[in-house]
Scaffold this motif. Sequence first.
Motif, PDB file in Angstrom:
ATOM      1  N   GLY A 289       0.688  -1.201  -0.085  1.00 32.94           N
ATOM      2  CA  GLY A 289       0.176   0.036   0.046  1.00 32.94           C
ATOM      3  C   GLY A 289       0.971   1.268   0.036  1.00 32.94           C
ATOM      4  O   GLY A 289       0.766   2.353  -0.726  1.00 32.94           O
ATOM      5  N   GLY A 290       1.823   1.308   0.735  1.00 31.15           N
ATOM      6  CA  GLY A 290       2.606   2.363   1.020  1.00 31.15           C
ATOM      7  C   GLY A 290       3.443   2.601  -0.296  1.00 31.15           C
ATOM      8  O   GLY A 290       3.473   3.997  -1.005  1.00 31.15           O
ATOM      9  N   VAL A 291       3.918   1.551  -0.862  1.00 28.61           N
ATOM     10  CA  VAL A 291       5.165   1.671  -2.148  1.00 28.61           C
ATOM     11  C   VAL A 291       4.362   1.770  -3.312  1.00 28.61           C
ATOM     12  O   VAL A 291       4.617   2.523  -4.232  1.00 28.61           O
ATOM     13  CB  VAL A 291       6.131   0.608  -1.962  1.00 28.61           C
ATOM     14  N   TYR A 292       3.455   0.894  -3.504  1.00 27.96           N
ATOM     15  CA  TYR A 292       2.704   1.006  -4.866  1.00 27.96           C
ATOM     16  C   TYR A 292       1.168   1.306  -4.705  1.00 27.96           C
ATOM     17  O   TYR A 292       0.561   1.073  -5.701  1.00 27.96           O
ATOM     18  CB  TYR A 292       2.930  -0.535  -5.552  1.00 27.96           C
ATOM     19  N   HIS A 293       0.664   1.739  -3.669  1.00 27.33           N
ATOM     20  CA  HIS A 293      -0.735   2.142  -3.595  1.00 27.33           C
ATOM     21  C   HIS A 293      -1.664   1.327  -3.783  1.00 27.33           C
ATOM     22  O   HIS A 293      -2.651   1.523  -4.255  1.00 27.33           O
ATOM     23  CB  HIS A 293      -0.972   3.672  -4.546  1.00 27.33           C
ATOM     24  N   ILE A 294      -1.377  -0.099  -3.527  1.00 29.15           N
ATOM     25  CA  ILE A 294      -2.292  -1.077  -3.841  1.00 29.15           C
ATOM     26  C   ILE A 294      -3.237  -1.262  -2.991  1.00 29.15           C
ATOM     27  O   ILE A 294      -3.046  -0.926  -1.592  1.00 29.15           O
ATOM     28  CB  ILE A 294      -1.646  -2.617  -3.854  1.00 29.15           C
ATOM     29  N   PRO A 295      -4.753  -1.107  -3.082  1.00 28.71           N
ATOM     30  CA  PRO A 295      -5.647  -0.985  -2.098  1.00 28.71           C
ATOM     31  C   PRO A 295      -5.411  -2.106  -1.225  1.00 28.71           C
ATOM     32  O   PRO A 295      -5.016  -3.234  -1.510  1.00 28.71           O
ATOM     33  CB  PRO A 295      -7.040  -1.151  -2.953  1.00 28.71           C
ATOM     34  N   HIS A 296      -5.604  -1.469   0.101  1.00 21.14           N
ATOM     35  CA  HIS A 296      -5.301  -2.663   1.281  1.00 21.14           C
ATOM     36  C   HIS A 296      -6.030  -3.913   1.270  1.00 21.14           C
ATOM     37  O   HIS A 296      -5.423  -4.980   1.351  1.00 21.14           O
ATOM     38  CB  HIS A 296      -5.809  -1.933   2.535  1.00 21.14           C
ATOM     39  N   GLY A 297      -7.244  -3.961   1.025  1.00 19.60           N
ATOM     40  CA  GLY A 297      -8.062  -5.296   0.965  1.00 19.60           C
ATOM     41  C   GLY A 297      -7.728  -6.108  -0.367  1.00 19.60           C
ATOM     42  O   GLY A 297      -7.587  -7.169  -0.073  1.00 19.60           O
ATOM     43  N   ILE A 298      -7.226  -5.413  -1.508  1.00 19.97           N
ATOM     44  CA  ILE A 298      -6.639  -6.328  -2.557  1.00 19.97           C
ATOM     45  C   ILE A 298      -5.405  -6.839  -2.341  1.00 19.97           C
ATOM     46  O   ILE A 298      -5.267  -8.037  -2.615  1.00 19.97           O
ATOM     47  CB  ILE A 298      -6.645  -5.365  -3.835  1.00 19.97           C
ATOM     48  N   GLY A 423      -1.976  -3.368 -10.391  1.00 17.15           N
ATOM     49  CA  GLY A 423      -1.636  -1.967 -10.707  1.00 17.15           C
ATOM     50  C   GLY A 423      -0.006  -1.865 -10.297  1.00 17.15           C
ATOM     51  O   GLY A 423       0.514  -0.807 -10.565  1.00 17.15           O
ATOM     52  N   ILE A 424       0.691  -3.183 -10.347  1.00 11.83           N
ATOM     53  CA  ILE A 424       2.366  -2.883 -10.638  1.00 11.83           C
ATOM     54  C   ILE A 424       2.619  -2.902 -11.580  1.00 11.83           C
ATOM     55  O   ILE A 424       2.635  -4.060 -12.296  1.00 11.83           O
ATOM     56  CB  ILE A 424       2.962  -3.914  -9.309  1.00 11.83           C
ATOM     57  N   THR A 425       3.086  -1.924 -12.373  1.00 14.79           N
ATOM     58  CA  THR A 425       3.234  -1.578 -13.940  1.00 14.79           C
ATOM     59  C   THR A 425       4.762  -1.634 -14.119  1.00 14.79           C
ATOM     60  O   THR A 425       5.393  -1.368 -15.288  1.00 14.79           O
ATOM     61  CB  THR A 425       2.471  -0.478 -14.405  1.00 14.79           C
ATOM     62  N   LYS A 430      10.378  -2.141  -7.596  1.00 13.18           N
ATOM     63  CA  LYS A 430      10.578  -1.574  -6.141  1.00 13.18           C
ATOM     64  C   LYS A 430      10.522  -2.845  -5.315  1.00 13.18           C
ATOM     65  O   LYS A 430      10.190  -2.720  -4.114  1.00 13.18           O
ATOM     66  CB  LYS A 430       9.524  -0.795  -5.846  1.00 13.18           C
ATOM     67  N   LEU A 431      10.784  -4.052  -5.554  1.00 10.41           N
ATOM     68  CA  LEU A 431      10.538  -5.244  -4.860  1.00 10.41           C
ATOM     69  C   LEU A 431      11.343  -5.114  -3.379  1.00 10.41           C
ATOM     70  O   LEU A 431      10.882  -5.480  -2.343  1.00 10.41           O
ATOM     71  CB  LEU A 431      10.818  -6.551  -5.612  1.00 10.41           C
ATOM     72  N   ASP A 432      12.723  -4.529  -3.589  1.00  9.85           N
ATOM     73  CA  ASP A 432      13.595  -4.574  -2.297  1.00  9.85           C
ATOM     74  C   ASP A 432      12.976  -3.420  -1.461  1.00  9.85           C
ATOM     75  O   ASP A 432      12.927  -3.808  -0.325  1.00  9.85           O
ATOM     76  CB  ASP A 432      14.817  -3.986  -2.791  1.00  9.85           C
ATOM     77  N   GLN A 433      12.408  -2.501  -1.983  1.00  8.65           N
ATOM     78  CA  GLN A 433      11.705  -1.296  -0.866  1.00  8.65           C
ATOM     79  C   GLN A 433      10.626  -1.732  -0.362  1.00  8.65           C
ATOM     80  O   GLN A 433      10.339  -1.733   0.939  1.00  8.65           O
ATOM     81  CB  GLN A 433      11.457  -0.143  -1.948  1.00  8.65           C
ATOM     82  N   VAL A 434       9.778  -2.861  -1.105  1.00  3.17           N
ATOM     83  CA  VAL A 434       8.751  -3.272  -0.536  1.00  3.17           C
ATOM     84  C   VAL A 434       8.933  -4.179   0.733  1.00  3.17           C
ATOM     85  O   VAL A 434       8.406  -4.134   1.688  1.00  3.17           O
ATOM     86  CB  VAL A 434       7.585  -4.113  -1.516  1.00  3.17           C
TER      87      VAL A 434
END
Length: 626
Positions: A289-298, A423-425, A430-434
């Motif tokens: 959610g923080g890095v890629y803004h993926i909705p929390h529930g998804i 939504g990760i395009t 940014k896998l390391d950051q996540v």
Amino acid sequence: MGELITNEILKGESMLPEYFEFSLPVKLVYGPGIIGNVKESVAKFGKKRALLVTDAVLAQAGPVERVKDGFKGTDISIVSVFDDVPPNSTLKTVQACAARGKADKCDMIIAVGGGSVIDTAKVANLLMVKGGNIEDHMGAYLLDINDQLLPSIIIPTTAGTGSEVTKVAVIADPDNDVKLPFAEEQFLPQLAILDPELTISLPGKLTAATGMDALVHAIEAYVDKEWSPASDALALHAIKLISRNILGACANPQDIEARGAMLVGSFLAGVAFSHSMVGMVHGISHALGGVYHIPHGIANSLILPEVMAHNLESRLDRFADIAFTLGISFPEVVSDSRSIIDTGKLDIVSKLVKKTEMKSLQDVVESGSHAVRDFALRQLDHLAFVDQWIRRKAAEAGVEKIRTLNRQLAFLTGTPLNLKDAGITDGLAKLDQVADTAMEDGSMLYNPVEPRREDVVEIIKKAYNSTDKPLKVLEKDLKTAKKGKAADGVKNVFKNTEELYDVLAGFYELLKKDEELGPALAKTGLCVQFVYKNPSAVITVDATGKGVEIIQGDFDGKPEVTMTMDADFAHKFWHGKANLVSALTRRLVVAKGNVPKTLKLLPVLKPAYKLYPEYLREKGLSDIVM
Ligand code: NAD
């Protein structure tokens, strides 16, 4: 494998942890349409100037209007509305919200929305009371136990976060790509109002995503390190309610029973996880959610099966319980061997014994003495590995069930089935950051298995590369859908007092003349007065004299029982569709006098429920028959 399967493993963990806490000081009311009936519940707040916190979608979609209507006629005036909360609310939003509340001199907060709105309201409340910079309040339990925040009411419109009963709030810090947790005892509201009708407008995709969030809360609460008997019980029931209703709520948005079960499941899961915390699913989802803004529930729904599989061996029995609650059936062969024997299913033992061709032993078993039962039990202990094998298979089936649920939700609502589609395009650049962000997340501390960075990376990759496809949902997968509003749609059924007297007093006259009911009523010797509101009317049924008298308006005598209620309630009651006992608890009906005596009348009145719709039809009032 054999040496691993000892009796110790089979007995599982102790039934109680060394220590646990439980508290829930929130009063919570639930009911379809209950928002139209909050006067009693909110009376204790007294006269207040409320700030209503919500978002732009809800301000348009209907829930906010219904809440405003619900508070009309109470002492709480909604003097200010802040409807600028975005999904995954930010620190800036919280500051703006608090500033609005202060400028409008509000002394209470009403939150109407999903987790983003509720969490904004919680932290804005803190800021309004304590002032200063929002950063000063970041952290956990910084307030003194005697510090008070403004009184608050929380009305959730998603069945997901359970934030109405949790002490935490999660606010995004977009400048640093992280979501920040705040935790205070005082975040708990004084009242939570759960009205499933307010969730009907939630679109399918959001119903699926927020519902899976709630399911993750329950599952993580059940397998976490910080388990407790109270949260175990709540978590399992939440899993049952959510898993059996999520497809129904998505397939038939108006299915109020499914919506209600989701809302209650989400609340129970909220209480469960706030007592035993969440785990690695949340740790990774927060980072996504923080890095890629993926909705929390998804994010939660995609990470859940991978983390369940990862944690499986460490909590095999608990994952088997979850599978069972999700509807996977499996035989409990050995761990339940005593019940097999106690319930007389000794034939299994006999067959085993036959196989060993120990004739004498077989004879003893068949004689069924206690000594034999004990002996048989000990023999079964040697088969412990069968039980362990079955439980492992069941637990694995539970993980598959979650994958299936995700695929079915994708079919119904179009939710994504991998992180790419979510939504990760950038090819997961940014896998390391996540992974780093996830490893620092507080939720990781409670995961049953110590999280290792390489495992986190692996889990994210699996969720990113998944090739799962949507799965068609069959009718049998859906609970029988109940369309339409649960409140049965009765609203102002009698236009005026005259019409009410005509219909209801006329009906009582009919009951009086009825061959069966007339004498039964007379025999009660009771004098019951009905005081109706909306429209106002008073009807007294007096059976204290020779016969039964129906008196409209003023009555000189002294009724033994007086019942005050809305005229619509009476209409529903005579259809046999209202629960008087529950209405008394909810004060929809206020009764004075010897109430139990009146309640005893209910069985006598049962035949009247059939007569009322017939009577209405004969009067030409078919349109108000329910
Ligand atoms: P949300 O509040 O972000 O809402 C998602 C969208 O749904 C919004 O656009 C909103 O307008 C819309 N919506 C909500 N209710 C609706 C309705 N009835 N009809 C139509 N549209 C409606 O979603 P959420 O999942 O409820 O909350 C997510 C947030 O909650 C995240 O920030 C998450 O981190 C946080 N969270 C908090 C807790 C906690 O205990 N405090 C727990 C889990 C998650």
